[in-house]
Scaffold this active site. Structure first.
Site, PDB file in Angstrom:
ATOM      1  N   PRO A  55      37.063  46.841  37.928  1.00 37.04           N
ATOM      2  CA  PRO A  55      35.660  47.208  38.122  1.00 37.04           C
ATOM      3  C   PRO A  55      35.006  46.276  39.135  1.00 37.04           C
ATOM      4  CG  PRO A  55      35.930  46.041  36.037  1.00 37.04           C
ATOM      5  CD  PRO A  55      37.303  46.224  36.599  1.00 37.04           C
ATOM      6  N   ASP A 109      35.549  40.898  40.659  1.00 33.54           N
ATOM      7  CA  ASP A 109      36.150  41.561  39.506  1.00 33.54           C
ATOM      8  C   ASP A 109      35.214  41.330  38.325  1.00 33.54           C
ATOM      9  OD1 ASP A 109      37.607  42.355  37.297  1.00 33.54           O
ATOM     10  OD2 ASP A 109      39.484  41.384  37.925  1.00 33.54           O
ATOM     11  N   HIS A 110      34.506  42.398  37.917  1.00 29.52           N
ATOM     12  CA  HIS A 110      33.474  42.246  36.899  1.00 29.52           C
ATOM     13  C   HIS A 110      34.046  41.967  35.511  1.00 29.52           C
ATOM     14  CE1 HIS A 110      29.393  42.046  35.975  1.00 29.52           C
ATOM     15  NE2 HIS A 110      28.962  43.226  36.362  1.00 29.52           N
ATOM     16  N   ARG A 111      35.351  42.132  35.330  1.00 28.11           N
ATOM     17  CA  ARG A 111      35.973  41.763  34.062  1.00 28.11           C
ATOM     18  C   ARG A 111      35.981  40.245  33.889  1.00 28.11           C
ATOM     19  NH1 ARG A 111      41.763  44.341  34.886  1.00 28.11           N
ATOM     20  NH2 ARG A 111      41.447  43.050  36.760  1.00 28.11           N
ATOM     21  N   ILE A 157      34.214  37.961  36.309  1.00 27.51           N
ATOM     22  CA  ILE A 157      33.079  37.282  36.936  1.00 27.51           C
ATOM     23  C   ILE A 157      31.805  38.055  36.663  1.00 27.51           C
ATOM     24  CG2 ILE A 157      32.114  36.469  39.123  1.00 27.51           C
ATOM     25  CD1 ILE A 157      35.016  36.346  40.189  1.00 27.51           C
TER      26      ILE A 157
END
Length: 455
Positions: A253, A427-429, A431
């Protein structure tokens, strides 16, 4: 006793490669350390050295062969006193079906049409003509090769090359009569065959198999329009780029954060540094300074210098920056290690050296595999702003746009300044948005006050 020479794993992630060129021939004598062949991995062409000494008794995999699995026997080496008569026939490979899950490492990608039979059953890419001779004969009267049907049961017998050519030309391989051993379809059988000559069996129900029970049709390659064109074989690098970028966009994501950065102070510092370094033959680029700024920013905001794994978050203690370099074969990212503590002159020399070798496919695996974050600069093409795709398993990539004169608030007044747009993909997982925003803020401050990155 003859020694089997096997396809080597030239990098930690290599599962298959292309045997690009043999530098020896049958009958040649080799010693330990002699270069025997050139092997194309997903990112580079590398030389393969002999480990033992002896005479090349037989070459089993011809040069130019694609998709050679690691561990496949590619040649036989004879020791002193042995001759070709001591070479036994290679053992037939197991016909046990392999998992079709593309995430299952060590098996062909289930989405690759080159690895499937007509009904979608995985077919080993390394299958050779010799393997058919090693299988038990079919029950029933003997038939000539020209009259034997291409399919045995539900599976089409065809060489890997024939499968690939059929897929590229849009030919229904199940409708082709094979002239090889046991009716196996080979390259010559495709000459004169027309694209779409017959419907796929997977899409045509039979009396024995009602339509309701027929398996789902296998996706075929797109039909090439009847427009003058040329076909270019996909290199291993291009296949890897396609696979990894698709994987990144589908599984990671992305969150995108953009800042406008004033460049005037950086450009002034660069000019002063280049004047002082001229006697040493060093000329810094703007990108060299931006690599340094990103590396220092990652150390200042360690929550962005990370890698996501299913059960762990890895936080790195140094910043190794992957620098995107365009080559004739595709994009590759040589790594500037320890960029946070390196001097600017060292960063510049490293980037120039690796970029030159990248364009010749001469990088070593450790020079492009790894890294903690990436930077991609398209400013030289006049691109104002773009969003780059994260290079897994890294947690972020910085996209740099062109510097240009823009209206800008300078010392509280409207003026003209050199400004560029920089976009971070995170990477929203791993950060959070706030942490990514902090990194972009620190990066902007370092570029606008560049002496801070040199302290």
């Amino acid at each position: 006793m003859p020694i089997e020479i096997k396809m080597p794993a030239l990098s930690p992630t290599m599962e298959e490669g292309t045997l690009a060129k043999w530098l020896v021939k049958e009958g040649d004598t080799v010693s330990s350390g002699d270069i025997m062949s050139e092997i194309e991995t997903d990112k580079a062409t590398m030389e393969f050295e002999a480990v033992d000494e002896g005479t090349i008794g037989k070459i089993l995999v011809p040069e130019g062969t694609d998709n050679v699995k690691v561990g496949t026997v590619i040649a036989i080496l004879l020791e002193e006193g042995e001759d070709a008569s001591s070479i036994g026939a290679p053992a037939a490979k197991s016909e046990t079906p392999q998992p079709a899950d593309p995430e299952f490492k060590g098996t062909p990608d289930a989405t690759d049409p080159n690895t499937k039979g007509n009904e979608g059953a995985p077919v080993a890419r390394g299958e050779s003509e010799a393997e058919d001779h090693g299988r038990p004969a079919d029950a029933g009267p003997a038939q000539s090769a020209s009259s034997t049907p291409a399919a045995s049961g539900d599976r089409v017998k065809a060489s890997p090359l024939a499968r690939r050519l059929a897929a590229e030309k849009g030919i229904d391989i199940a409708a082709v009569t094979g002239s090889g051993p046991k009716g196996r379809i080979v390259k010559a059988d495709l000459d004169g065959a027309k694209a779409g000559a017959a419907p796929s069996k997977a899409a045509t129900p039979t009396a024995e198999a009602p339509a309701a029970a027929a398996p789902a049709p296998v996706a075929k390659p797109a039909t090439v329009p009847d427009i003058p064109h040329e076909l270019t074989k996909l290199s291993n690098m291009r296949k890897t780029i396609a696979r990894r970028l698709t994987e990144s966009k589908q599984t990671v994501p992305h969150i995108y954060l953009t800042v406008d950065v004033r460049l005037d102070a950086l450009l002034k510092l660069r000019g002063e540094l280049n004047a002082s370094l001229e006697s040493r033959g060093v000329k810094l680029s703007v990108n060299d300074l931006l690599v340094k700024a990103l590396a220092v920013s990652l150390m200042a905001v360690p929550k962005c210098n990370v890698m996501f794994t299913p059960d762990q978050l890895v936080t790195f203690k140094r910043a190794d920056i992957s620098v995107a370099v365009s080559t004739p074969s595709g994009l590759i990212t040589p790594i500037v290690t320890e960029a946070d503590t390196r001097s600017l002159s060292s960063i510049s020399a490293a980037v120039k050296d690796m970029a030159a070798r990248a364009k010749e496919n001469k990088l070593k695996p450790e020079e492009f595999q790894g890294g903690t974050a990436s930077i991609s600069n398209m400013g030289m093409f006049g691109i104002k702003q773009f969003e780059a795709v994260i290079n897994p398993p890294q947690g972020m990539i910085l996209a740099i746009g062109a510097g240009e004169k823009r209206p800008y608030i300078v010392d509280g007044e409207l003026g003209i300044a050199s400004v560029m747009s920089a976009t971070g993909s995170f990477d929203h997982r791993a950060i959070d948005g706030a942490d990514g925003a902090e990194l972009m803020k620190v990066f902007k401050e370092l570029v606008e006050r560049p002496l801070g990155m040199l302290a």
